[in-house]
Write a protein that holds these residues in place. Structure first.
Motif, PDB file in Angstrom:
ATOM      1  N   GLU A 153     -11.069  -5.235  -8.751  1.00  0.00           N
ATOM      2  CA  GLU A 153     -10.038  -4.959  -9.746  1.00  0.00           C
ATOM      3  C   GLU A 153      -8.695  -5.282  -9.106  1.00  0.00           C
ATOM      4  O   GLU A 153      -8.336  -4.709  -8.070  1.00  0.00           O
ATOM      5  CB  GLU A 153     -10.069  -3.500 -10.187  1.00  0.00           C
ATOM      6  CG  GLU A 153      -9.058  -3.194 -11.273  1.00  0.00           C
ATOM      7  CD  GLU A 153      -9.126  -1.750 -11.740  1.00  0.00           C
ATOM      8  OE1 GLU A 153      -8.068  -1.252 -12.169  1.00  0.00           O
ATOM      9  OE2 GLU A 153     -10.188  -1.145 -11.671  1.00  0.00           O
ATOM     10  N   ALA A 154      -7.977  -6.234  -9.706  1.00  0.00           N
ATOM     11  CA  ALA A 154      -6.680  -6.653  -9.172  1.00  0.00           C
ATOM     12  C   ALA A 154      -5.804  -7.164 -10.303  1.00  0.00           C
ATOM     13  O   ALA A 154      -6.245  -7.977 -11.111  1.00  0.00           O
ATOM     14  CB  ALA A 154      -6.866  -7.738  -8.115  1.00  0.00           C
ATOM     15  N   PRO A 175       2.443  -9.113  -0.507  1.00  0.00           N
ATOM     16  CA  PRO A 175       1.660  -9.244  -1.748  1.00  0.00           C
ATOM     17  C   PRO A 175       0.829 -10.525  -1.724  1.00  0.00           C
ATOM     18  O   PRO A 175       1.252 -11.546  -1.170  1.00  0.00           O
ATOM     19  CB  PRO A 175       2.725  -9.308  -2.846  1.00  0.00           C
ATOM     20  CG  PRO A 175       3.953  -8.703  -2.231  1.00  0.00           C
ATOM     21  CD  PRO A 175       3.887  -9.031  -0.768  1.00  0.00           C
ATOM     22  N   VAL A 176      -0.359 -10.466  -2.308  1.00  0.00           N
ATOM     23  CA  VAL A 176      -1.256 -11.629  -2.308  1.00  0.00           C
ATOM     24  C   VAL A 176      -1.837 -11.848  -3.711  1.00  0.00           C
ATOM     25  O   VAL A 176      -1.817 -10.957  -4.552  1.00  0.00           O
ATOM     26  CB  VAL A 176      -2.413 -11.456  -1.296  1.00  0.00           C
ATOM     27  CG1 VAL A 176      -1.890 -11.408   0.126  1.00  0.00           C
ATOM     28  CG2 VAL A 176      -3.229 -10.216  -1.603  1.00  0.00           C
ATOM     29  N   GLN A 178     -14.147 -16.369  -1.771  1.00  0.00           N
ATOM     30  CA  GLN A 178     -12.723 -16.213  -2.030  1.00  0.00           C
ATOM     31  C   GLN A 178     -12.561 -15.415  -3.318  1.00  0.00           C
ATOM     32  O   GLN A 178     -13.169 -15.745  -4.331  1.00  0.00           O
ATOM     33  CB  GLN A 178     -12.062 -17.587  -2.150  1.00  0.00           C
ATOM     34  CG  GLN A 178     -10.561 -17.578  -2.067  1.00  0.00           C
ATOM     35  CD  GLN A 178     -10.043 -17.299  -0.658  1.00  0.00           C
ATOM     36  OE1 GLN A 178     -10.742 -17.410   0.321  1.00  0.00           O
ATOM     37  NE2 GLN A 178      -8.782 -16.905  -0.587  1.00  0.00           N
ATOM     38  N   LEU A 179     -11.752 -14.370  -3.281  1.00  0.00           N
ATOM     39  CA  LEU A 179     -11.466 -13.550  -4.461  1.00  0.00           C
ATOM     40  C   LEU A 179     -10.066 -13.922  -4.942  1.00  0.00           C
ATOM     41  O   LEU A 179      -9.110 -13.848  -4.175  1.00  0.00           O
ATOM     42  CB  LEU A 179     -11.518 -12.077  -4.112  1.00  0.00           C
ATOM     43  CG  LEU A 179     -12.724 -11.585  -3.303  1.00  0.00           C
ATOM     44  CD1 LEU A 179     -12.568 -10.126  -2.948  1.00  0.00           C
ATOM     45  CD2 LEU A 179     -13.999 -11.810  -4.064  1.00  0.00           C
ATOM     46  N   LYS A 180      -9.948 -14.334  -6.200  1.00  0.00           N
ATOM     47  CA  LYS A 180      -8.640 -14.750  -6.733  1.00  0.00           C
ATOM     48  C   LYS A 180      -8.327 -14.000  -8.013  1.00  0.00           C
ATOM     49  O   LYS A 180      -9.204 -13.695  -8.817  1.00  0.00           O
ATOM     50  CB  LYS A 180      -8.660 -16.254  -7.024  1.00  0.00           C
ATOM     51  CG  LYS A 180      -8.856 -17.114  -5.800  1.00  0.00           C
ATOM     52  CD  LYS A 180      -8.865 -18.581  -6.148  1.00  0.00           C
ATOM     53  CE  LYS A 180      -9.135 -19.399  -4.910  1.00  0.00           C
ATOM     54  NZ  LYS A 180      -9.098 -20.819  -5.150  1.00  0.00           N
ATOM     55  N   TRP A 181      -7.042 -13.742  -8.221  1.00  0.00           N
ATOM     56  CA  TRP A 181      -6.596 -13.115  -9.471  1.00  0.00           C
ATOM     57  C   TRP A 181      -5.250 -13.641  -9.874  1.00  0.00           C
ATOM     58  O   TRP A 181      -4.568 -14.308  -9.184  1.00  0.00           O
ATOM     59  CB  TRP A 181      -6.578 -11.592  -9.336  1.00  0.00           C
ATOM     60  CG  TRP A 181      -5.786 -11.099  -8.185  1.00  0.00           C
ATOM     61  CD1 TRP A 181      -4.452 -10.806  -8.162  1.00  0.00           C
ATOM     62  CD2 TRP A 181      -6.276 -10.829  -6.851  1.00  0.00           C
ATOM     63  NE1 TRP A 181      -4.076 -10.378  -6.918  1.00  0.00           N
ATOM     64  CE2 TRP A 181      -5.178 -10.369  -6.095  1.00  0.00           C
ATOM     65  CE3 TRP A 181      -7.500 -10.913  -6.224  1.00  0.00           C
ATOM     66  CZ2 TRP A 181      -5.281 -10.000  -4.764  1.00  0.00           C
ATOM     67  CZ3 TRP A 181      -7.605 -10.556  -4.911  1.00  0.00           C
ATOM     68  CH2 TRP A 181      -6.510 -10.106  -4.192  1.00  0.00           C
ATOM     69  N   GLN A 193       1.379  -1.886  -4.847  1.00  0.00           N
ATOM     70  CA  GLN A 193       2.449  -0.950  -4.495  1.00  0.00           C
ATOM     71  C   GLN A 193       2.335  -0.504  -3.038  1.00  0.00           C
ATOM     72  O   GLN A 193       3.332  -0.376  -2.343  1.00  0.00           O
ATOM     73  CB  GLN A 193       2.433   0.286  -5.416  1.00  0.00           C
ATOM     74  CG  GLN A 193       2.870   0.021  -6.840  1.00  0.00           C
ATOM     75  CD  GLN A 193       1.765  -0.637  -7.677  1.00  0.00           C
ATOM     76  OE1 GLN A 193       0.582  -0.481  -7.406  1.00  0.00           O
ATOM     77  NE2 GLN A 193       2.166  -1.381  -8.694  1.00  0.00           N
ATOM     78  N   LYS A 194       1.105  -0.276  -2.583  1.00  0.00           N
ATOM     79  CA  LYS A 194       0.896   0.167  -1.203  1.00  0.00           C
ATOM     80  C   LYS A 194       0.564  -0.990  -0.262  1.00  0.00           C
ATOM     81  O   LYS A 194       0.362  -0.768   0.931  1.00  0.00           O
ATOM     82  CB  LYS A 194      -0.241   1.188  -1.148  1.00  0.00           C
ATOM     83  CG  LYS A 194       0.085   2.496  -1.819  1.00  0.00           C
ATOM     84  CD  LYS A 194      -1.034   3.497  -1.602  1.00  0.00           C
ATOM     85  CE  LYS A 194      -0.674   4.839  -2.206  1.00  0.00           C
ATOM     86  NZ  LYS A 194      -1.742   5.823  -1.993  1.00  0.00           N
ATOM     87  N   LEU A 195       0.513  -2.213  -0.802  1.00  0.00           N
ATOM     88  CA  LEU A 195       0.148  -3.396  -0.028  1.00  0.00           C
ATOM     89  C   LEU A 195      -1.151  -3.143   0.751  1.00  0.00           C
ATOM     90  O   LEU A 195      -1.209  -3.267   1.983  1.00  0.00           O
ATOM     91  CB  LEU A 195       1.255  -3.814   0.931  1.00  0.00           C
ATOM     92  CG  LEU A 195       2.457  -4.511   0.302  1.00  0.00           C
ATOM     93  CD1 LEU A 195       3.505  -4.833   1.358  1.00  0.00           C
ATOM     94  CD2 LEU A 195       2.036  -5.772  -0.422  1.00  0.00           C
ATOM     95  N   GLN A 196      -2.189  -2.766   0.006  1.00  0.00           N
ATOM     96  CA  GLN A 196      -3.476  -2.530   0.640  1.00  0.00           C
ATOM     97  C   GLN A 196      -4.623  -2.772  -0.327  1.00  0.00           C
ATOM     98  O   GLN A 196      -4.431  -2.804  -1.539  1.00  0.00           O
ATOM     99  CB  GLN A 196      -3.564  -1.118   1.214  1.00  0.00           C
ATOM    100  CG  GLN A 196      -3.620  -0.009   0.194  1.00  0.00           C
ATOM    101  CD  GLN A 196      -3.650   1.368   0.856  1.00  0.00           C
ATOM    102  OE1 GLN A 196      -3.394   1.519   2.048  1.00  0.00           O
ATOM    103  NE2 GLN A 196      -3.970   2.382   0.079  1.00  0.00           N
ATOM    104  N   VAL A 197      -5.780  -2.957   0.273  1.00  0.00           N
ATOM    105  CA  VAL A 197      -7.028  -3.056  -0.469  1.00  0.00           C
ATOM    106  C   VAL A 197      -7.744  -1.725  -0.268  1.00  0.00           C
ATOM    107  O   VAL A 197      -7.884  -1.253   0.870  1.00  0.00           O
ATOM    108  CB  VAL A 197      -7.898  -4.229   0.050  1.00  0.00           C
ATOM    109  CG1 VAL A 197      -9.223  -4.278  -0.679  1.00  0.00           C
ATOM    110  CG2 VAL A 197      -7.154  -5.538  -0.083  1.00  0.00           C
TER     111      VAL A 197
END
Length: 166
Positions: free
Chosen positions: A145-146, A120-121, A163-166, A36-40
């Motif tokens: 958590e994603a 978004p990613v 690499q972190l993937k969800w 929603q905030k486009l952030q990590v």
């Protein structure tokens, strides 16, 4: 004499346990993707003594997280994060880090920061080599958590980028 030795034995035992209790070097990073905030959003827990030692490297005097000027500490923390933790949408990319705050908790400190994303990613590249230049045995644990998914990863010497993937 025997009575004095009997009284000193528990003190010696407690001191040796205190030294043994921090025989390893580790950090825990809680990383949350907020679409929603486009952030990590990141919360990073560090042992205070390790943190102060790493911040003091290259400084003319030792840095104290509780006694050194807050502006100086914040500047050094941000510099440390920028050279040790890179979050990007592709390997080698380092998006800007915004320091949100530092919180003291017993024998550790929490460092809070965010990383803004352009879109978004579904994955991120993370380089996490925090304290490896100071403590070769450093282990950096990352809990991600994603999109309702959770995963844990371990970053250590030779495994600084994943690499972190969800």
């Amino acid at each position: 004499m025997t009575r004095r030795l009997f009284l000193l034995l528990p003190v010696a035992l407690l001191l040796s346990l205190a030294a043994w209790a921090h025989a390893y070097h580790a950090s825990i990073m809680e990383l949350r993707y907020n679409p929603q905030k486009l952030q990590v959003e990141v919360a990073l827990k560090l042992f205070s003594d390790d943190f102060e030692k790493a911040l003091s490297v290259g400084q003319s005097s030792a840095i104290s997280l509780d006694k050194s000027p807050k502006a100086q500490v914040n500047t050094l923390v941000l510099q440390l994060l920028r050279r040790s933790v890179q979050v990007g949408t592709k390997p080698g990319e380092a998006l800007p880090i915004t320091l949100m705050g530092i919180q003291h908790e017993h024998d550790s400190h929490w460092v809070y920061f965010t990383v803004k994303l352009a879109r978004p990613v579904q994955s991120l590249s993370l380089t996490h080599k925090l304290f490896l230049d100071v403590f070769p045995d450093q282990m950096n644990i990352v809990n991600l958590e994603a999109n309702g998914q959770k995963q844990s990863l371990l970053f250590r010497d030779g495994q600084e980028q994943q690499q972190l993937k969800w």
